[in-house]
Design a protein around this motif. Structure first.
Motif, PDB file in Angstrom:
ATOM      1  N   ALA A 118      71.636  -8.506  16.282  1.00 24.53           N
ATOM      2  CA  ALA A 118      70.445  -8.773  17.095  1.00 24.53           C
ATOM      3  C   ALA A 118      70.699  -8.429  18.556  1.00 24.53           C
ATOM      4  CB  ALA A 118      70.033 -10.232  16.966  1.00 24.53           C
ATOM      5  N   MET A 119      71.931  -8.587  19.000  1.00 24.52           N
ATOM      6  CA  MET A 119      72.248  -8.275  20.393  1.00 24.52           C
ATOM      7  C   MET A 119      72.263  -6.760  20.570  1.00 24.52           C
ATOM      8  SD  MET A 119      75.082 -11.170  21.242  1.00 24.52           S
ATOM      9  CE  MET A 119      75.254 -10.603  22.925  1.00 24.52           C
ATOM     10  N   GLN A 155      78.142  -4.137  20.556  1.00 24.89           N
ATOM     11  CA  GLN A 155      78.014  -5.268  19.638  1.00 24.89           C
ATOM     12  C   GLN A 155      78.550  -4.934  18.246  1.00 24.89           C
ATOM     13  OE1 GLN A 155      77.586  -8.024  21.001  1.00 24.89           O
ATOM     14  NE2 GLN A 155      77.010  -7.090  22.937  1.00 24.89           N
ATOM     15  N   GLU A 206      70.771 -13.180  13.936  1.00 20.33           N
ATOM     16  CA  GLU A 206      70.277 -14.251  14.799  1.00 20.33           C
ATOM     17  C   GLU A 206      71.090 -14.520  16.056  1.00 20.33           C
ATOM     18  OE1 GLU A 206      69.745 -17.715  12.371  1.00 20.33           O
ATOM     19  OE2 GLU A 206      68.365 -16.690  11.002  1.00 20.33           O
ATOM     20  N   THR A 207      72.314 -14.030  16.124  1.00 21.19           N
ATOM     21  CA  THR A 207      73.159 -14.366  17.267  1.00 21.19           C
ATOM     22  C   THR A 207      72.686 -13.671  18.534  1.00 21.19           C
ATOM     23  OG1 THR A 207      75.071 -14.737  15.860  1.00 21.19           O
ATOM     24  CG2 THR A 207      75.507 -14.282  18.193  1.00 21.19           C
ATOM     25  N   ARG A 208      72.523 -14.463  19.569  1.00 23.24           N
ATOM     26  CA  ARG A 208      72.175 -13.960  20.895  1.00 23.24           C
ATOM     27  C   ARG A 208      72.970 -14.775  21.909  1.00 23.24           C
ATOM     28  NH1 ARG A 208      68.408 -11.187  18.855  1.00 23.24           N
ATOM     29  NH2 ARG A 208      66.310 -11.496  18.286  1.00 23.24           N
ATOM     30  N   ARG A 250      73.054 -12.104  28.384  1.00 23.87           N
ATOM     31  CA  ARG A 250      73.547 -10.790  27.961  1.00 23.87           C
ATOM     32  C   ARG A 250      72.358  -9.971  27.485  1.00 23.87           C
ATOM     33  NH1 ARG A 250      78.254  -8.890  29.834  1.00 23.87           N
ATOM     34  NH2 ARG A 250      79.892 -10.443  29.621  1.00 23.87           N
ATOM     35  N   GLN A 267      69.330 -10.263  28.160  1.00 22.45           N
ATOM     36  CA  GLN A 267      68.332 -11.223  27.710  1.00 22.45           C
ATOM     37  C   GLN A 267      66.973 -10.859  28.291  1.00 22.45           C
ATOM     38  OE1 GLN A 267      69.145 -15.225  28.951  1.00 22.45           O
ATOM     39  NE2 GLN A 267      67.322 -16.063  27.984  1.00 22.45           N
TER      40      GLN A 267
END
Length: 198
Positions: free
Chosen positions: A95-96, A101, A130-132, A136, A138
């Motif tokens: 997700a990032m 990543q 889901e990881t955020r 970063r 954002q």
């Protein structure tokens, strides 16, 4: 470095915290390698690790695994393939944003494997989707688009610039920058010259 870890990871080596770690990648690589332990798995996801890091791992007898040699990844559309030894898995994109990543996820998966931890495939896929990390790349507002990023060294600013380059442009890009006095802001911000207008 206050305790002995079962697995140690150095994601990347670049010029940061030079007042403590040294003013070259070789000096910083040596300092970062200090988390490696004899006989324990150690990982480096830097595609060009400093010689000092490699030599330290060899000197102490750490089981050093390198990205591209012992584990890695390949990109394809919205999926990617992670590999380690003879194993391969197709996974959803993190997700990032940014190619960095994939390196981070690849080394995390390799470390899990080396630690002997069994994580269900769906849990890995969910974590990637889901990881955020706040701060970063954002996106805090869509219109006008406002992005917050804590990049504060040349390497992180290069990643920020790469992520900005992939955003659709609808107007001018403005940047507000704040860095501590111990950072070389001029050197760090060079990477943004083609992505920021003001």
């Amino acid at each position: 470095n206050a305790y002995d870890a079962d697995v140690a990871i150095v994601t990347t080596v670049d010029l940061d915290h030079t007042g403590w770690l040294g003013n070259s990648r070789e000096a910083i690589g040596f300092e970062k390698a200090g988390i490696f332990r004899a006989g324990k798995p150690a990982f480096c996801a830097d595609p060009e690790p400093p010689r000092s890091l490699l030599e330290y791992a060899q000197t102490i007898g750490a089981g050093l695994c390198l990205i591209g040699r012992d584990f890695g990844y390949a990109l394809a559309d919205n999926e990617w393939r992670w590999w380690s030894g003879g194993q391969q898995f197709v996974l959803p994109a993190p997700a990032m944003p940014g190619k960095a990543q994939y390196r981070n996820a690849a080394v995390a998966l390799a470390a899990l494997q080396a630690a002997g931890l069994t994580v269900p495939d769906e849990a890995i896929a969910q974590g990637l989707r889901e990881t955020r990390l706040p701060g970063r790349f954002q996106i805090v507002r869509e219109s006008p688009l406002i992005v917050v990023d804590v990049a504060h060294n040349p390497q992180a600013v290069r990643v920020l610039a790469e992520n900005l380059a992939h955003l659709p442009k609808t107007g001018r890009t403005h940047a507000i920058v704040g860095m501590l006095a111990d950072k070389d802001a001029g050197a760090a911000l060079v990477a943004l010259k083609n992505e920021v207008d003001v």
